[in-house]
Design a protein around this motif. Structure first.
Motif, PDB file in Angstrom:
ATOM      1  N   MET A 182       0.816  -1.222   0.000  1.00  0.00           N
ATOM      2  CA  MET A 182       0.000   0.000   0.000  1.00  0.00           C
ATOM      3  C   MET A 182       0.851   1.275   0.000  1.00  0.00           C
ATOM      4  SD  MET A 182      -3.359  -0.865   2.237  1.00  0.00           S
ATOM      5  CE  MET A 182      -2.603  -1.618   3.643  1.00  0.00           C
ATOM      6  N   ALA A 228      -1.308   2.219 -11.905  1.00  0.00           N
ATOM      7  CA  ALA A 228      -2.074   3.374 -11.413  1.00  0.00           C
ATOM      8  C   ALA A 228      -2.039   4.517 -12.422  1.00  0.00           C
ATOM      9  CB  ALA A 228      -1.510   3.842 -10.077  1.00  0.00           C
ATOM     10  N   LEU A 267      -3.829   6.606  -4.695  1.00  0.00           N
ATOM     11  CA  LEU A 267      -4.826   5.673  -4.156  1.00  0.00           C
ATOM     12  C   LEU A 267      -4.927   4.415  -5.008  1.00  0.00           C
ATOM     13  CD1 LEU A 267      -7.603   8.191  -3.026  1.00  0.00           C
ATOM     14  CD2 LEU A 267      -6.079   6.839  -1.566  1.00  0.00           C
ATOM     15  N   TRP A 268      -4.948   4.598  -6.310  1.00  0.00           N
ATOM     16  CA  TRP A 268      -4.974   3.430  -7.208  1.00  0.00           C
ATOM     17  C   TRP A 268      -3.706   2.601  -7.028  1.00  0.00           C
ATOM     18  CZ3 TRP A 268      -8.609   0.923  -9.626  1.00  0.00           C
ATOM     19  CH2 TRP A 268      -9.798   1.597  -9.997  1.00  0.00           C
ATOM     20  N   LEU A 281      -3.986   0.443  -4.041  1.00  0.00           N
ATOM     21  CA  LEU A 281      -4.901  -0.671  -4.308  1.00  0.00           C
ATOM     22  C   LEU A 281      -4.218  -1.749  -5.160  1.00  0.00           C
ATOM     23  CD1 LEU A 281      -7.913  -1.484  -3.908  1.00  0.00           C
ATOM     24  CD2 LEU A 281      -8.350  -0.498  -6.150  1.00  0.00           C
ATOM     25  N   PHE A 282      -3.570  -1.304  -6.231  1.00  0.00           N
ATOM     26  CA  PHE A 282      -2.878  -2.252  -7.115  1.00  0.00           C
ATOM     27  C   PHE A 282      -1.725  -2.940  -6.378  1.00  0.00           C
ATOM     28  CE2 PHE A 282      -4.465   0.318 -10.904  1.00  0.00           C
ATOM     29  CZ  PHE A 282      -5.334  -0.672 -11.317  1.00  0.00           C
ATOM     30  N   PHE A 324      -1.389  -3.559  -3.210  1.00  0.00           N
ATOM     31  CA  PHE A 324      -1.937  -4.557  -2.285  1.00  0.00           C
ATOM     32  C   PHE A 324      -2.365  -5.813  -3.061  1.00  0.00           C
ATOM     33  CE2 PHE A 324      -5.336  -6.462   0.233  1.00  0.00           C
ATOM     34  CZ  PHE A 324      -4.761  -6.505   1.492  1.00  0.00           C
ATOM     35  N   ALA A 325      -3.088  -5.584  -4.161  1.00  0.00           N
ATOM     36  CA  ALA A 325      -3.579  -6.716  -4.963  1.00  0.00           C
ATOM     37  C   ALA A 325      -2.415  -7.521  -5.551  1.00  0.00           C
ATOM     38  CB  ALA A 325      -4.485  -6.200  -6.084  1.00  0.00           C
TER      39      ALA A 325
END
Lengths: 269, 230
Positions: free
Chosen positions: A22, A208, A220-221, A224-225, A227-228
């Motif tokens: 993150m 992102a 923010l993206w 998210l990416f 983490f994924a």
């Protein structure tokens, strides 16, 4: 699958992967925006040399890698204020020399081959308490600094000279960003390995960037990416008995390709 | 109009260069507030106009001598407070790779008003919105600057300067590299700022229409500079 959570190494790994996933894509965004791609490669090699020195003298490799990354960071920041050509040449020299010296140290100190390979591709399942604390502390520091200095960072990423003309302490902010990037690279070494730091920095930042947002949206993206990618890669490694970092890179690359495809479709529509 | 004690700019034996090549050599000029509102910096290419402007902002260090902008020395403690009173439009250049929206870029101009680690207030958002509206880029607010035409991007640069609500505009070739329509739009925008009269303006240009707005000139030639009235 859930029973692995009972095992301490897995819990540590999942915490470290969440923290770096993150927080560290922000560093990738900085690397891309400030065109620090060659510089980050030199820092990765310097971290490797630092870790090799650590193994030689018997101190935790992550500590010596961090020290090397920070020294390199200060050098990179100064160097990048000069012309691109001389900076690129100097970085190439430092990178090659660091790698050469690291291998000499491995050879002469008769470092265990497994230990040496851990430095290259990471060993997220073998994190010590100290390494976990340093990794999570570094990730928290990245988030706090980005939130606190968001406007200043945004101005410097856009145009350093213009930022200066608007009264932003651009030089200090730039140095801060470069040193933060180097800190992240040093910390990510145990998680992903010296040569695959891009897995937690550049790949999520690239995905992102394809979302075509401003800085806030990109960060923010990226989180998210990141983490994924980390969790997806970790799961893939467990399922197929693969080393974690390369699996993260494979999943990350797939997400980058998918995000590019989404971007392409958005452009067409 | 009476001369204010603090000059808009004052250079004392100022020399500027790039390495061994000197662009300005021992220039001494002074422009007081009472001299006029729109000051044109003119001269042939390479005469040092842009370098002089950048030096006034602390973006190019003098080889020797000194320069003061609105009474303060560039780079000195407190110069940031002076920069907050200035709206700078650099020479036209393509936006970098880093993606920012038009609203974000115009918002950068507000930095000096908000200050280091400050938070924007409703007045700041209003100023940003008004600047975009006046520059005719309000409808582009959510677009990335990389997606704009040259003329639109230049309007965004001027809106960014306007968002600062400056007492001094510093514009470096604001109409360059634009087609006739784009250039006409910029001329009209700057003319409206000049008519408004709420701020002084230093204007580097070769454009006769833009230079016609000026009431004072600093002429640069062969490393020297001198002030004249229109």
């Amino acid at each position: 699958m859930l029973e692995i959570l009972a095992l301490l190494p897995f819990r540590r790994a999942l915490i470290a992967l969440a923290a770096t996933g993150m927080a560290f894509p922000a560093l990738g965004t900085f690397i891309l925006a400030l065109e620090l791609v060659p510089a980050r490669f030199a820092v990765m090699h310097a971290s490797l040399l630092g870790a090799a020195l650590g193994l030689l003298v018997g101190i935790p490799p992550i500590v010596s890698a961090l020290a090397a990354a920070l020294v390199m960071g200060a050098g990179v920041a100064r160097l990048s204020e000069r012309t691109t050509v001389s900076a690129g040449g100097s970085l190439g020299l430092v990178m090659t020399l660091s790698l050469g010296l690291a291998f000499i140290l491995f050879y002469k100190s008769q470092v265990n081959a497994i230990e040496a390979f851990d430095l290259f591709w990471g060993s997220v399942l073998a994190l010590s308490n100290l390494e976990l604390i340093l990794t999570c502390g570094g990730a928290a520091l990245v988030i706090v600094l980005v939130v606190t200095f968001f406007r200043e960072i945004r101005a410097v990423l856009y145009d350093r000279e213009l930022a200066t003309a608007h009264g932003v302490p651009a030089r200090a902010v730039y140095y801060g960003i470069v040193i933060l990037v180097c800190l992240g690279i040093g910390l990510a070494m145990k998680v992903t390995g010296a040569l695959m730091v891009d897995a937690v920095t550049i790949l999520p930042a690239l995905a992102a960037r394809s979302m075509r947002k401003g800085l806030r949206g990109t960060l923010l993206w990226g989180a998210l990416f990141g983490f994924a990618m980390n969790y997806g890669g970790f799961a893939l490694a467990l399922l197929l008995d693969l080393p974690t970092s390369p699996a993260i890179i494979v999943v990350g690359s797939a997400i980058v390709f998918a995000s590019r495809a989404v971007e392409h479709r958005q452009r067409l529509s | 109009m009476t001369a204010n004690a603090t000059p808009i700019l004052a250079a004392e034996r100022l020399s500027l260069g790039y390495g061994d090549m000197m662009v300005l050599d021992g220039v001494s000029v002074r422009v007081d507030q009472g001299h006029g509102r729109i000051i044109g910096l003119r001269g042939p290419n390479g005469a040092g106009k842009s370098t002089f402007m950048r030096s006034c902002l602390g973006l190019h260090a003098p080889s020797s001598g000194s320069v003061r902008l609105l009474g303060a020395t560039p780079g000195a403690r407190g110069f940031g407070r002076v920069l907050a009173r200035v709206g700078y439009v650099p020479q036209s250049r393509a936006p970098g790779q880093f993606r920012l929206t038009v609203a974000e870029v115009v918002g950068l101009g507000r930095y000096g008003r908000i200050g280091f680690l400050g938070h924007s207030r409703p007045a700041d958002h209003e100023a940003i919105g008004l600047a975009m509206w006046r520059a005719g880029v309000e409808h582009l607010a959510a677009r990335a600057v990389q997606e704009l035409s040259g003329g639109q991007f230049q309007r965004v640069a001027i809106a960014r300067a306007m968002a600062a609500e400056p007492e001094l505009y510093m514009m470096d070739e604001p109409g360059s590299h634009l087609d006739a329509q784009g250039r006409a739009g910029i001329v009209e925008l700057l003319a409206s700022l000049a008519r408004e009269g709420s701020a002084s303006m230093l204007l580097v240009s070769h454009d006769p229409e833009l230079l016609a707005l000026c009431d004072t000139f600093i002429d640069f030639k062969q490393g020297r500079a001198e002030v004249s009235r229109a």
